[in-house]
Write a protein that holds these residues in place. Sequence first.
Motif, PDB file in Angstrom:
ATOM      1  N   GLU A 124      39.813  38.682 -43.670  1.00  0.00           N
ATOM      2  CA  GLU A 124      39.234  38.994 -42.351  1.00  0.00           C
ATOM      3  C   GLU A 124      37.820  39.543 -42.498  1.00  0.00           C
ATOM      4  O   GLU A 124      36.954  39.268 -41.672  1.00  0.00           O
ATOM      5  CB  GLU A 124      40.142  39.968 -41.584  1.00  0.00           C
ATOM      6  CG  GLU A 124      41.380  39.243 -41.077  1.00  0.00           C
ATOM      7  CD  GLU A 124      42.365  40.114 -40.326  1.00  0.00           C
ATOM      8  OE1 GLU A 124      42.038  41.283 -40.045  1.00  0.00           O
ATOM      9  OE2 GLU A 124      43.471  39.614 -40.046  1.00  0.00           O
ATOM     10  N   PHE A 127      35.650  36.602 -42.998  1.00  0.00           N
ATOM     11  CA  PHE A 127      35.488  35.852 -41.748  1.00  0.00           C
ATOM     12  C   PHE A 127      34.486  36.546 -40.830  1.00  0.00           C
ATOM     13  O   PHE A 127      33.652  35.892 -40.196  1.00  0.00           O
ATOM     14  CB  PHE A 127      36.849  35.706 -41.055  1.00  0.00           C
ATOM     15  CG  PHE A 127      36.815  34.747 -39.905  1.00  0.00           C
ATOM     16  CD1 PHE A 127      36.852  33.376 -40.133  1.00  0.00           C
ATOM     17  CD2 PHE A 127      36.734  35.201 -38.594  1.00  0.00           C
ATOM     18  CE1 PHE A 127      36.806  32.474 -39.065  1.00  0.00           C
ATOM     19  CE2 PHE A 127      36.682  34.313 -37.530  1.00  0.00           C
ATOM     20  CZ  PHE A 127      36.725  32.948 -37.757  1.00  0.00           C
ATOM     21  N   ARG A 130      30.862  35.680 -41.334  1.00  0.00           N
ATOM     22  CA  ARG A 130      30.403  34.300 -41.139  1.00  0.00           C
ATOM     23  C   ARG A 130      29.652  34.184 -39.816  1.00  0.00           C
ATOM     24  O   ARG A 130      29.878  34.957 -38.885  1.00  0.00           O
ATOM     25  CB  ARG A 130      31.600  33.342 -41.140  1.00  0.00           C
ATOM     26  CG  ARG A 130      32.370  33.380 -42.438  1.00  0.00           C
ATOM     27  CD  ARG A 130      33.561  32.461 -42.399  1.00  0.00           C
ATOM     28  NE  ARG A 130      33.211  31.089 -42.724  1.00  0.00           N
ATOM     29  CZ  ARG A 130      33.119  30.621 -43.963  1.00  0.00           C
ATOM     30  NH1 ARG A 130      33.342  31.411 -44.985  1.00  0.00           N
ATOM     31  NH2 ARG A 130      32.804  29.368 -44.179  1.00  0.00           N
ATOM     32  N   ARG A 132      28.677  32.513 -36.150  1.00  0.00           N
ATOM     33  CA  ARG A 132      29.581  32.147 -35.052  1.00  0.00           C
ATOM     34  C   ARG A 132      30.026  30.671 -35.141  1.00  0.00           C
ATOM     35  O   ARG A 132      31.196  30.358 -34.970  1.00  0.00           O
ATOM     36  CB  ARG A 132      28.876  32.418 -33.718  1.00  0.00           C
ATOM     37  CG  ARG A 132      29.719  32.067 -32.514  1.00  0.00           C
ATOM     38  CD  ARG A 132      29.059  32.478 -31.204  1.00  0.00           C
ATOM     39  NE  ARG A 132      29.778  31.896 -30.068  1.00  0.00           N
ATOM     40  CZ  ARG A 132      30.920  32.384 -29.589  1.00  0.00           C
ATOM     41  NH1 ARG A 132      31.462  33.464 -30.121  1.00  0.00           N
ATOM     42  NH2 ARG A 132      31.531  31.797 -28.578  1.00  0.00           N
ATOM     43  N   SER A 134      30.272  28.769 -37.707  1.00  0.00           N
ATOM     44  CA  SER A 134      31.191  28.608 -38.831  1.00  0.00           C
ATOM     45  C   SER A 134      32.566  29.220 -38.496  1.00  0.00           C
ATOM     46  O   SER A 134      33.618  28.687 -38.879  1.00  0.00           O
ATOM     47  CB  SER A 134      30.538  29.250 -40.046  1.00  0.00           C
ATOM     48  OG  SER A 134      31.465  29.622 -40.987  1.00  0.00           O
ATOM     49  N   GLN A 135      32.549  30.318 -37.738  1.00  0.00           N
ATOM     50  CA  GLN A 135      33.823  30.935 -37.332  1.00  0.00           C
ATOM     51  C   GLN A 135      34.598  30.007 -36.393  1.00  0.00           C
ATOM     52  O   GLN A 135      35.810  29.811 -36.553  1.00  0.00           O
ATOM     53  CB  GLN A 135      33.557  32.266 -36.620  1.00  0.00           C
ATOM     54  CG  GLN A 135      33.084  33.368 -37.546  1.00  0.00           C
ATOM     55  CD  GLN A 135      32.876  34.671 -36.801  1.00  0.00           C
ATOM     56  OE1 GLN A 135      32.583  34.688 -35.606  1.00  0.00           O
ATOM     57  NE2 GLN A 135      33.018  35.781 -37.509  1.00  0.00           N
ATOM     58  N   GLU A 166      33.633  38.135 -29.819  1.00  0.00           N
ATOM     59  CA  GLU A 166      34.153  38.069 -31.188  1.00  0.00           C
ATOM     60  C   GLU A 166      35.146  36.907 -31.343  1.00  0.00           C
ATOM     61  O   GLU A 166      35.993  36.687 -30.468  1.00  0.00           O
ATOM     62  CB  GLU A 166      34.871  39.391 -31.503  1.00  0.00           C
ATOM     63  CG  GLU A 166      35.116  39.603 -32.982  1.00  0.00           C
ATOM     64  CD  GLU A 166      35.763  40.962 -33.225  1.00  0.00           C
ATOM     65  OE1 GLU A 166      36.735  41.006 -34.001  1.00  0.00           O
ATOM     66  OE2 GLU A 166      35.310  41.952 -32.621  1.00  0.00           O
ATOM     67  N   CYS A 169      39.926  35.887 -36.465  1.00  0.00           N
ATOM     68  CA  CYS A 169      40.104  35.207 -37.756  1.00  0.00           C
ATOM     69  C   CYS A 169      41.376  34.356 -37.697  1.00  0.00           C
ATOM     70  O   CYS A 169      42.450  34.864 -37.367  1.00  0.00           O
ATOM     71  CB  CYS A 169      40.221  36.275 -38.857  1.00  0.00           C
ATOM     72  SG  CYS A 169      40.419  35.579 -40.501  1.00  0.00           S
ATOM     73  N   TRP A 173      43.022  31.730 -42.617  1.00  0.00           N
ATOM     74  CA  TRP A 173      41.709  31.832 -43.274  1.00  0.00           C
ATOM     75  C   TRP A 173      41.855  32.757 -44.484  1.00  0.00           C
ATOM     76  O   TRP A 173      42.360  33.873 -44.366  1.00  0.00           O
ATOM     77  CB  TRP A 173      40.647  32.387 -42.329  1.00  0.00           C
ATOM     78  CG  TRP A 173      39.302  32.349 -42.975  1.00  0.00           C
ATOM     79  CD1 TRP A 173      38.619  33.384 -43.532  1.00  0.00           C
ATOM     80  CD2 TRP A 173      38.516  31.180 -43.189  1.00  0.00           C
ATOM     81  NE1 TRP A 173      37.441  32.924 -44.076  1.00  0.00           N
ATOM     82  CE2 TRP A 173      37.358  31.578 -43.879  1.00  0.00           C
ATOM     83  CE3 TRP A 173      38.682  29.824 -42.867  1.00  0.00           C
ATOM     84  CZ2 TRP A 173      36.369  30.674 -44.260  1.00  0.00           C
ATOM     85  CZ3 TRP A 173      37.698  28.930 -43.242  1.00  0.00           C
ATOM     86  CH2 TRP A 173      36.552  29.355 -43.928  1.00  0.00           C
TER      87      TRP A 173
END
Length: 217
Positions: A124, A127, A130, A132, A134-135, A166, A169, A173
């Motif tokens: 987490e 994650f 990273r 946005r 890519s998230q 936000e 995650c 992941w």
Amino acid sequence: MRRRLRAIPVFKNVRAAEFREKDLPDNPLPVIADWILAAHAAGQPEPHAMSLCTVGPTGVPSSRVLIVKDIDDRHLYFATPAGSRKGLEIATNPHVAAHFHWPATGQQIRIVGTAAGQGREASERDFAERGRGSQLAAHLHRPGPLTDRRSALAEFERLGAVHPGEVPCPPDWTLYAISPTEVEFWEASADRVHHRIVYRRDATAGADGWAHELMWP
Ligand SMILES: Cc1cc2nc3c(=O)[nH]c(=O)nc-3n(C[C@H](O)[C@H](O)[C@H](O)COP(=O)(O)O)c2cc1C
């Protein structure tokens, strides 16, 4: 094609700098980090991109490129969904091989070791760092084929609207750590007698022990 391929030059950026094996430290991990940064300084795009080879249940290998997220004295870290092909293969067989090649410095590094997931908290944390895009893209991972690329684009857009702030995650992941047991440093030399040094974990030197030796080019 043969003629065209053979006409493409190799080792164009061989450096004059002497490769001094006597200066190499006992632990190869910091050298990996140094070489990535040297390649970056030499203008190599994505010098932290590494090929990772995993092995499937029938012994068939597969490889792909990943970004290395961190390196410490014992591990190299990368992140990916545990349900991806590589994640599933690591779950049944943790043995991996990894590889860097930087034409800008005429260097490569080969790594052999094992990979292991680092748990929820570390995953987490990765994650959260990273970007946005890519998230959101991490939420697009699904097993099986995609019938229409537009479906993925629509899903990407939908996810963006569902998570205006936000991005949570995804449950699978995972931050993985590679624990190398063997690291080979290779550097091209203008005289074609290339430099090659292999580090191997040395059980007689304790848990963090390594031994290294010069190899024929
Ligand atoms: C430069 C580059 C960087 C990549 N970085 C990652 C990464 O950090 N994590 C990841 O899961 N996939 C990354 N990919 C995509 C992987 O190469 C691969 O296509 C994907 O993870 C699916 O692999 P698998 O089906 O073998 O598990 C990257 C690809 C490229 C070309």
